[in-house]
Design a protein around this motif. Structure first.
Motif, PDB file in Angstrom:
ATOM      1  N   GLY A 227      -3.009  -5.536 -11.683  1.00 60.29           N
ATOM      2  CA  GLY A 227      -4.118  -5.690 -10.744  1.00 60.29           C
ATOM      3  C   GLY A 227      -5.235  -4.709 -11.047  1.00 60.29           C
ATOM      4  N   ALA A 228      -4.867  -3.471 -11.375  1.00 63.43           N
ATOM      5  CA  ALA A 228      -5.884  -2.459 -11.707  1.00 63.43           C
ATOM      6  C   ALA A 228      -6.647  -2.864 -12.967  1.00 63.43           C
ATOM      7  CB  ALA A 228      -5.213  -1.102 -11.887  1.00 63.43           C
ATOM      8  N   VAL A 229      -5.937  -3.433 -13.944  1.00 64.73           N
ATOM      9  CA  VAL A 229      -6.605  -3.865 -15.184  1.00 64.73           C
ATOM     10  C   VAL A 229      -7.608  -4.986 -14.877  1.00 64.73           C
ATOM     11  CG1 VAL A 229      -6.252  -5.083 -17.381  1.00 64.73           C
ATOM     12  CG2 VAL A 229      -4.768  -3.175 -16.753  1.00 64.73           C
TER      13      VAL A 229
ATOM     14  N   ASP B 282       1.568   4.449  -4.424  1.00 61.55           N
ATOM     15  CA  ASP B 282       1.252   3.728  -5.669  1.00 61.55           C
ATOM     16  C   ASP B 282      -0.192   3.234  -5.680  1.00 61.55           C
ATOM     17  OD1 ASP B 282       3.880   4.060  -6.103  1.00 61.55           O
ATOM     18  OD2 ASP B 282       4.423   1.945  -5.955  1.00 61.55           O
ATOM     19  N   LEU B 283      -0.669   2.849  -4.494  1.00 62.35           N
ATOM     20  CA  LEU B 283      -2.018   2.264  -4.431  1.00 62.35           C
ATOM     21  C   LEU B 283      -3.067   3.244  -4.947  1.00 62.35           C
ATOM     22  CD1 LEU B 283      -3.816  -0.113  -3.597  1.00 62.35           C
ATOM     23  CD2 LEU B 283      -3.944   0.884  -1.311  1.00 62.35           C
ATOM     24  N   LEU B 284      -2.809   4.514  -4.686  1.00 60.91           N
ATOM     25  CA  LEU B 284      -3.745   5.544  -5.158  1.00 60.91           C
ATOM     26  C   LEU B 284      -3.837   5.504  -6.681  1.00 60.91           C
ATOM     27  CD1 LEU B 284      -5.456   7.674  -3.766  1.00 60.91           C
ATOM     28  CD2 LEU B 284      -3.633   9.325  -4.197  1.00 60.91           C
ATOM     29  N   TRP B 285      -2.693   5.328  -7.327  1.00 58.18           N
ATOM     30  CA  TRP B 285      -2.705   5.242  -8.797  1.00 58.18           C
ATOM     31  C   TRP B 285      -3.452   4.006  -9.263  1.00 58.18           C
ATOM     32  CZ3 TRP B 285      -1.916   9.476 -11.183  1.00 58.18           C
ATOM     33  CH2 TRP B 285      -1.031  10.438 -10.677  1.00 58.18           C
ATOM     34  N   GLY B 286      -3.247   2.914  -8.534  1.00 65.16           N
ATOM     35  CA  GLY B 286      -3.986   1.698  -8.884  1.00 65.16           C
ATOM     36  C   GLY B 286      -5.486   1.901  -8.756  1.00 65.16           C
ATOM     37  N   ALA B 287      -5.891   2.539  -7.644  1.00 70.02           N
ATOM     38  CA  ALA B 287      -7.314   2.791  -7.420  1.00 70.02           C
ATOM     39  C   ALA B 287      -7.871   3.727  -8.488  1.00 70.02           C
ATOM     40  CB  ALA B 287      -7.519   3.386  -6.029  1.00 70.02           C
TER      41      ALA B 287
END
Lengths: 150, 447
Positions: free
Chosen positions: B244-246, B276-281
């Motif tokens: 999703g982040a990509v 985890d969301l923080l890492w995605g952001a």
């Protein structure tokens, strides 16, 4: 009806809506794609290159004339007679915008003092305010290329 | 054309080294190569077929020797879903044949996007004045799509304003397969298939894509990113968050509005706050940052609007007469016939999820859609371009990410509603048959 039954009914409705959505447009999109291929498959290589300008009713042969005088990295300034072209865009702006695409890899500049060439449409290139060593005129109209004297 | 196809085979190979999902590999490869080439263009490093081959082979060897990932072809499509998917792919194959002969026609298609792609091909990066001086405005558009197209030109050895469309058609094929793959793992094949078919068959999808504008590629990245985040909410799978982040990172580098849609998605995903969301952001920020630094370093300004104005109450009040036409104009375009019934599909699916009490995924979808709609309206509100003109020029395509993103989430919402109600019904049956003890479905429902 329970909320669970209502939820399942809504899922069925959602599926039906998506199916109708696809069915409504599938044939139209298919026909549009067929039309696009039929319209463009016979264009020559030159016509394909010129089509962005031709589609906007721009005089592409004049831009070919401009291009014949410019080489990669040359800097040119564009001046054009202001007149109506289409909603929100006047002819001078359209000329500048098409030039920056069509005349690549020559580079358009906003200031004539930075230019190696002056390109004009309907105007005397000397009006750009820089000394010109030589001026070429296109045989098909009031289109000029002037080489700036260094 | 062979060079372009070879480059796209490299995208597939690179993607297959990143994800085990075969159906997703190509579009992941496109996103990753697009991000990398957009960044490398900023430091004047052109990427061509040879470099792509080297990267693909190196990644393949690394995967083979160190961290082998077993490719997954996905589940059997089923008859109904299979037929719907074949219909969608048939339309996209037809699009490939049409796009392969289509010259550049639409104004912004050649004046902005092809111009930037051609300049990147001619100069190998953002040197000269093409990306930083006024004659080449708008300058605020990021470089993923032009970089991808320039890579294709390097692979075929020349600039080609016709074959540029073939790359777009291949992207659409990759999107459809990626969407199917992400959906099929979670929802029934009929729902997955009908969603893919409805999106690609909608008039506006392929007609806008043919114009070589970045709005549909943006919508594709946004939709895939949203779907990955939506599934991450349900499954807490970090791999999906990374994907999703990509995709959302790719969206931020496709158009300035990509930042709006990606931010809205990350904010909406906060309904299920996990670290985890923080890492995605942070991943999205890291992907976007190089372009933002380039914009700041060269003082590139958006001539139409400044986001800072959105925080200035007096500026907003002075332009308050633009709110009503902006809202009605955007609303009208969301419901425009070119999108067929994609919006009703999304709304009915949201209704189904709410009825099934799937609060978290429903909230994610609703918050993203409301924030995105509000963000689009805000951009038209603060723009300095006359409101009727900017709505005429841009509204019909700016809503593409909103409509396609919502339609991509729709089967996830409907599928969750279906799954939950079935599980509850079975639990009720069991509790009625066996004992009066109540059965919790919370763990299986994923709420």
């Amino acid at each position: 009806m329970t909320t669970a039954a209502a939820a399942r009914a809504a899922v069925v409705v959602a599926f039906a809506v998506a199916l109708v959505s696809a069915a409504r447009d599938y044939r139209g999109t298919w026909d549009w794609l067929s039309g696009q291929r039929a319209q463009f498959v016979h264009l020559s290589a030159t016509e394909r290159v010129q089509e962005p300008g031709v589609a906007q009713l721009l005089p592409v042969d004049a831009f070919d004339f401009f291009r014949s005088h410019l080489r990669e990295g040359d800097r040119y300034f564009v001046a054009a007679e202001p007149k109506n072209f289409q909603t929100g865009v006047d002819a001078a702006q359209a000329t500048r915008i098409f030039s920056r695409y069509y005349l690549l890899p020559a580079i358009q500049v906003a200031d004539a003092a930075r230019a190696d060439f002056v390109v004009t449409v309907g105007l005397d290139p000397h009006t750009a305010g820089v000394p010109l060593a030589r001026v070429w005129k296109f045989g098909g109209g009031q289109y000029f290329v002037g080489a700036v004297r260094r | 054309m062979i060079g372009l196809l070879a480059a796209n085979a490299c995208y597939l190979a690179i993607g297959a080294c990143i994800t085990r999902r075969v159906g997703l590999a190509y579009v992941v490869g496109v996103a990753v190569v697009g991000i990398a080439t957009a960044h490398l263009a900023l430091i004047h490093v052109p990427i061509g077929l040879l470099e792509l081959l080297v990267v693909a082979v190196a990644l393949g060897i690394y995967r083979w020797r160190r961290r082998w990932i077993r490719p997954e072809l996905g589940e059997h499509p089923g008859v109904v879903g299979g037929v719907l998917l074949v219909l969608a792919l048939g339309l996209l194959v037809k699009a490939t044949a049409a796009f392969a002969v289509r010259p550049l026609i639409e104004w912004d298609g050649w004046a902005i996007w092809a111009m930037k792609a051609r300049a990147l091909f001619d100069f190998g990066g953002v040197q000269h004045d093409v990306f930083t001086t006024a004659p080449y405005a708008p300058l605020q558009h990021p470089l993923l799509l032009p970089s991808l197209e320039a890579t294709g030109f390097r692979a075929i050895g020349s600039y080609d304003g016709t074959l540029i469309h073939l790359q777009l058609a291949l992207l659409a094929l990759g999107f459809a397969l990626g969407l199917w793959t992400l959906l099929r793992e979670r929802v029934g094949s009929p729902l997955a298939g009908v969603a893919v078919l409805a999106i690609v068959a909608a008039d506006s999808t392929l007609q806008q894509l043919a114009g070589n504008l970045a709005d549909i590629p943006l919508a594709m990245f946004v939709a895939l990113g949203l779907l990955c985040l939506g599934r991450w909410l349900l499954e807490a799978d970090r791999g999906l968050l990374a994907l999703g982040a990509v995709f959302l990172g790719a969206a931020t580098l496709t158009k300035p509005e990509g930042l709006l849609f990606a931010s809205a998605a990350l904010l909406a995903a906060a309904v299920a706050w996990r670290r985890d969301l923080l890492w995605g952001a942070l991943g999205v920020v890291a992907i976007y940052a190089p372009w933002r630094i380039f914009v700041a370093a060269h003082h590139l300004r958006n001539q139409e609007y400044s986001l800072g104005d959105a925080l200035d109450p007096s500026y907003l009040a002075d332009r308050s007469e633009r709110v009503r036409p902006a809202v009605s104009g955007v609303w009208h375009q969301v419901w425009a016939s070119g999108w067929s019934w994609l919006v009703p599909f999304a709304l009915v699916s949201l209704g189904a999820a709410l009825l099934a009490q799937r609060w978290r995924i429903s909230a994610f979808a609703a918050i993203w859609a409301v924030l995105s709609f509000g963000g689009i309206v805000l951009v038209f509100w603060i723009s300095v371009v006359p409101i009727q003109l900017t709505l005429l020029w841009a509204a019909y395509r700016t809503v593409a990410s909103l409509v396609i993103g919502a339609a991509a989430l729709a089967p996830l919402l409907a599928g969750e509603a279906w799954r939950t109600t079935r599980i509850r019904a079975r639990s009720d049956e069991r509790s009625t048959d066996a004992s009066p003890r109540p059965v919790s479905v919370a763990s299986s429902s994923g709420s």
